[in-house]
Design an enzyme around this catalytic site. Structure first.
Site, PDB file in Angstrom:
ATOM      1  N   GLY A 124       0.835  -1.204   0.000  1.00 32.66           N
ATOM      2  CA  GLY A 124       0.000   0.000   0.000  1.00 32.66           C
ATOM      3  C   GLY A 124       0.864   1.245   0.000  1.00 32.66           C
ATOM      4  O   GLY A 124       0.997   1.925   1.012  1.00 32.66           O
ATOM      5  N   TYR A 125       1.505   1.493  -1.144  1.00 27.58           N
ATOM      6  CA  TYR A 125       2.375   2.674  -1.261  1.00 27.58           C
ATOM      7  C   TYR A 125       1.671   3.791  -2.034  1.00 27.58           C
ATOM      8  O   TYR A 125       1.476   4.888  -1.538  1.00 27.58           O
ATOM      9  CB  TYR A 125       3.659   2.352  -2.032  1.00 27.58           C
ATOM     10  CG  TYR A 125       4.608   1.322  -1.449  1.00 27.58           C
ATOM     11  CD1 TYR A 125       4.551   0.923  -0.114  1.00 27.58           C
ATOM     12  CD2 TYR A 125       5.608   0.770  -2.258  1.00 27.58           C
ATOM     13  CE1 TYR A 125       5.454  -0.012   0.385  1.00 27.58           C
ATOM     14  CE2 TYR A 125       6.513  -0.153  -1.757  1.00 27.58           C
ATOM     15  CZ  TYR A 125       6.433  -0.547  -0.445  1.00 27.58           C
ATOM     16  OH  TYR A 125       7.336  -1.465   0.032  1.00 27.58           O
ATOM     17  N   SER A 126       1.334   3.495  -3.310  1.00 25.16           N
ATOM     18  CA  SER A 126       0.865   4.538  -4.221  1.00 25.16           C
ATOM     19  C   SER A 126      -0.516   5.046  -3.836  1.00 25.16           C
ATOM     20  O   SER A 126      -1.348   4.303  -3.315  1.00 25.16           O
ATOM     21  CB  SER A 126       0.804   4.005  -5.652  1.00 25.16           C
ATOM     22  OG  SER A 126       2.102   3.744  -6.125  1.00 25.16           O
ATOM     23  N   GLU A 240      13.086  -4.646  -3.196  1.00 28.81           N
ATOM     24  CA  GLU A 240      12.157  -4.791  -4.310  1.00 28.81           C
ATOM     25  C   GLU A 240      12.826  -5.589  -5.413  1.00 28.81           C
ATOM     26  O   GLU A 240      13.896  -5.238  -5.888  1.00 28.81           O
ATOM     27  CB  GLU A 240      11.740  -3.412  -4.839  1.00 28.81           C
ATOM     28  CG  GLU A 240      10.628  -3.500  -5.838  1.00 28.81           C
ATOM     29  CD  GLU A 240       9.626  -2.343  -5.687  1.00 28.81           C
ATOM     30  OE1 GLU A 240       8.527  -2.475  -6.212  1.00 28.81           O
ATOM     31  OE2 GLU A 240       9.956  -1.328  -5.035  1.00 28.81           O
ATOM     32  N   GLU A 371      11.776   6.947 -15.875  1.00 29.01           N
ATOM     33  CA  GLU A 371      12.303   8.277 -15.540  1.00 29.01           C
ATOM     34  C   GLU A 371      12.984   8.268 -14.168  1.00 29.01           C
ATOM     35  O   GLU A 371      14.028   8.898 -13.972  1.00 29.01           O
ATOM     36  CB  GLU A 371      11.176   9.311 -15.571  1.00 29.01           C
ATOM     37  CG  GLU A 371      10.696   9.650 -16.980  1.00 29.01           C
ATOM     38  CD  GLU A 371       9.996   8.480 -17.671  1.00 29.01           C
ATOM     39  OE1 GLU A 371       9.320   7.688 -16.974  1.00 29.01           O
ATOM     40  OE2 GLU A 371      10.152   8.338 -18.896  1.00 29.01           O
TER      41      GLU A 371
END
Lengths: 391, 335
Positions: A124-126, A240, A371
């Site tokens: 639950g990051y973004s 990750e 990016e």
């Protein structure tokens, strides 16, 4: 100098292949892509029964102590065959993070459940307004006595509908500088106030939005210090697993080659007899080789006890960008039929080329967009001045 | 996987890098134009063991493999060395392999007194790398391996890369090895790896020039390297340059190990290194702005040679098709 992964790795790879022949049935793959849930409990528990969910863990923690080259063989084969292992990826990341920053109780109660295949954990990051700028999370956690009350929204909470926990990044001090007001929680998904809403994607995968309304959890769910969430994130981001776009590209290459060898072309030839097809395949094969090498360099550095930050970014950037380019070029070889999907019997390579074309788009976005990777390479690798505003 | 060089390989790189940094400075590179050959530098390199360092000891060489040869080529590319390093290393190995290095056809090659090179393509006349200075040319004549000996013209065919290329005119070979055309193919594959290493070295040097300039050059009050439009393109180049460095090393290692994938990797290494060299030089040149387009700045030296060296193998699409033949077998029917 030696570019082979080594005998232990190759022997393990053979074992993984035999396992996949047995357990990664067409039914498992078909179900994963039909439902979009890139996790399969039967397959996951078969992995657990092999002890492979803990393959990289030290023996004293119940693992198999496999080195980075053996792990490369394991993860490469899984990705090459299209095994639904997203749940393993996120769960092992959280288990690794808990091992470093979790409480004794969290380590004792949660890690064994993850490594045994009993539960999976989602990330639950973004949030709607924070993706690459993950530290700008707004989901609020407020202390009430021994409890925390959480309100907010997360996006791309993939596998939330199967997970037992969400690894939830929250804001606990809105007044503090962005990185200093965050706190991490491991929240049981059956806590009242959590709602999971499915989101469908271009590549057929299912992800979710998750909503948190008055979600009350005890302080024992907190991971790391209060307002120390960014320190936890730094550990978690280091664990990750680099997504295996390069293996997906190799899989696509194999599928296209097999298709091109038998697909008829005008004039009695096969597709593979055409210069355009041979050029596109050869180009993609070169890129896949370079992607493989950049990945193996990363594993080599890890095997030497080094944290390959810039090298990891290069592998991720190159692998995903090359996959996207290859998928676009190779789909072109299929002509009008390239738009067909399964179950149309004339969909080239069972529709997998078109599927790869769609799926490839996300590989340059998730787990750190191209990016973000370029900024890491430019700033930390080349020493160029930081371009983004501070904060 | 072990990407570390052995101590002796490290020493080889150190020695040649030190020599080239001194003897192949941008000033010396410019002075050697338009021929692209510096006799003083060539004598130094020959004293250090080019081209025999990668010839088997049994044939009187230094016993190095293709990897050792490629390490020297990478250093030469980094410094744009105006000397036939790639060509002579490849030719000496080909001559030794054919048993001709010790004979009259190979006279003077091992010591560097006679420059040797490879004719890469079929038929005569053809434009030959280092042909302007090469006395010995290893090539193919029908099904045979052929060695021509000639008086080198000493002037290059006018070319934008300032490389010592010249035409090999039709004439009788000094020696042939009947039916050994496949040896020429193998030698050409080795040249692809060595040229790939040379181009990868060039690419890294060009990248460093571009990065250095992007840090030093200020516009709008900040270094231009702080603009993502610049930084991100340099990051892409840096990634490709690292990839190029890995793939020629893999190709050289695979050849030395006698692995069946070595010919495939040779083509891959050359293609990727050639594209990366041109891209690195072109991007760095671009970020130099108008200065990069002038002949006063060094980046143009890299830009011209990047494409020139790559061009010598022939049409890129043809090399891709050759790679496809290696990967997928020949076409079953001609569409």
């Amino acid at each position: 100098m030696d570019f082979r992964l080594g005998q232990a790795s190759e022997e393990f790879r053979s074992e993984v292949r035999r396992f996949l022949d047995e357990h990664l049935t067409e039914e498992v793959v078909e179900r994963a892509w039909r439902t979009g849930t890139m996790h399969d409990w039967g397959f996951h528990r078969a992995l657990a029964a092999k002890g492979w969910l803990a393959a990289a863990w030290p023996p004293e923690l119940g693992g198999q102590g496999r080195d980075p080259f053996e792990m490369a063989a394991l993860t490469e084969e899984m990705a090459y065959r299209g095994a639904p292992v997203d749940g393993w990826g996120t769960s092992e990341l959280v288990a690794n993070t808990l091992r470093v920053v979790g409480t004794e109780e969290q380590r004792r109660s949660v890690i064994p459940r993850i490594l045994s295949g009993e539960v999976i954990v989602c990330l639950g990051y973004s949030e709607p307004d924070s993706g690459s700028d993950v530290a700008a999370a707004k989901t609020r956690a407020q202390r009430q006595g021994d409890e925390w009350v959480i309100d907010g929204q997360k996006v791309f909470t993939t596998l939330a509908h199967e997970a037992a926990y969400v690894f939830l990044l929250t804001r606990t001090d809105p007044e503090a500088p962005k990185h200093l007001g965050l706190t991490m929680f491991l929240v049981p998904m059956d806590t009242p106030g959590i709602e999971v809403v499915p989101v469908r994607t271009l590549g057929g995968e299912r992800t979710n939005m998750t909503f948190y309304t008055g979600v009350r959890v005890p302080d024992s769910c907190r991971v790391g210090e209060v307002n120390g969430g960014w320190e936890v994130m730094k550990v978690a981001l280091a664990f990750e697993r680099q997504p295996a776009a390069n293996q997906a590209a190799r899989r696509l290459l194999r599928q296209v080659e097999e298709w091109a060898r038998q697909a008829p072309a005008p004039g009695g030839a096969r597709v593979i007899d055409y210069d355009a097809a041979r050029l596109a395949l050869a180009r993609a094969a070169v890129a896949a080789e370079v992607g493989k090498l950049l990945g193996h360099r990363m594993h080599w550095l890890a095997s030497r006890g080094r944290l390959p930050v810039v090298e990891g970014s290069m592998a991720k950037l190159f692998g995903s960008e090359a996959f996207r380019e290859a998928a676009s070029q190779l789909l072109g070889l299929a002509g009008p039929a390239g738009v067909l999907e399964a179950p149309d019997p004339r969909a080239p390579a069972g529709g997998w080329i078109g599927h790869a074309f769609r799926h490839a788009q996300v590989t340059t976005i998730y787990a750190g967009s191209s990016e973000i990777q370029r900024s890491i390479i430019a700033e930390r690798g080349l020493g160029l001045p930081r371009a983004r505003p501070p904060g | 996987v072990d990407l570390e060089l052995s101590p002796s390989q490290e020493e080889l790189v150190r020695a040649f890098s030190a020599c080239l940094a001194k003897e192949s400075s941008p000033e010396r590179v410019r002075q050697a134009e338009p021929l692209g050959f510096d006799p003083g530098l060539w004598r130094r390199l020959a004293d250090m063991g080019v081209p025999s360092l990668a010839v088997p000891e049994a044939a009187g060489g230094g016993g190095g493999g293709l990897l050792e040869a490629a390490l020297v080529c990478e250093a030469a590319g980094r410094h744009l060395a105006p000397a036939p390093v790639v060509e002579s290393l490849a030719a000496a190995r080909a001559l030794a392999g054919a048993g001709l290095l010790a004979g009259p056809a190979g006279e003077g090659v091992a010591s560097g007194r006679a420059v040797a090179t490879l004719a890469l393509g079929p038929g005569l006349p053809q434009l030959v790398p280092a042909g302007a200075v090469a006395e010995v040319v290893v090539g193919r004549q029908g099904p045979d391996l052929a060695v021509w000996r000639r008086r080198p013209p000493g002037v290059a065919a006018p070319n934008f890369a300032s490389l010592p290329v010249a035409w090999l005119e039709p004439g009788p070979p000094a020696a042939t090895v009947p039916g050994a055309g496949d040896r020429h193919q193998a030698a050409r594959d080795e040249w692809l790896v060595l040229a790939g290493a040379w181009l990868a070295g060039l690419a890294r040097a060009a990248l460093e020039l571009g990065v250095g300039y992007a840090k030093a050059r200020h516009q709008f009050g900040v270094p231009i390297g702080s603009f993502q439009a610049v930084a991100h393109r340099l990051a892409d180049v840096a990634t490709a340059v690292d990839g190029a460095g890995l793939i020629w090393q893999e190709a050289a290692w695979a050849a030395d190990a006698g692995l069946p994938e070595a010919p495939v990797l040779a083509s891959m290494a050359f293609l990727f290194c050639a594209e990366t060299a041109e891209r690195a030089a072109a991007e760095s040149l671009h970020f130099h702005g108008g200065y990069g387009y002038t002949l006063e700045y060094d980046i143009q030296l890299y830009f011209r040679r990047a494409r020139g060296m790559a061009q010598l193998a022939g049409e890129p699409a043809a090399e891709y098709l050759a790679l496809a033949d290696k990967l997928y077998g020949p076409r079953s029917t001609g569409p």
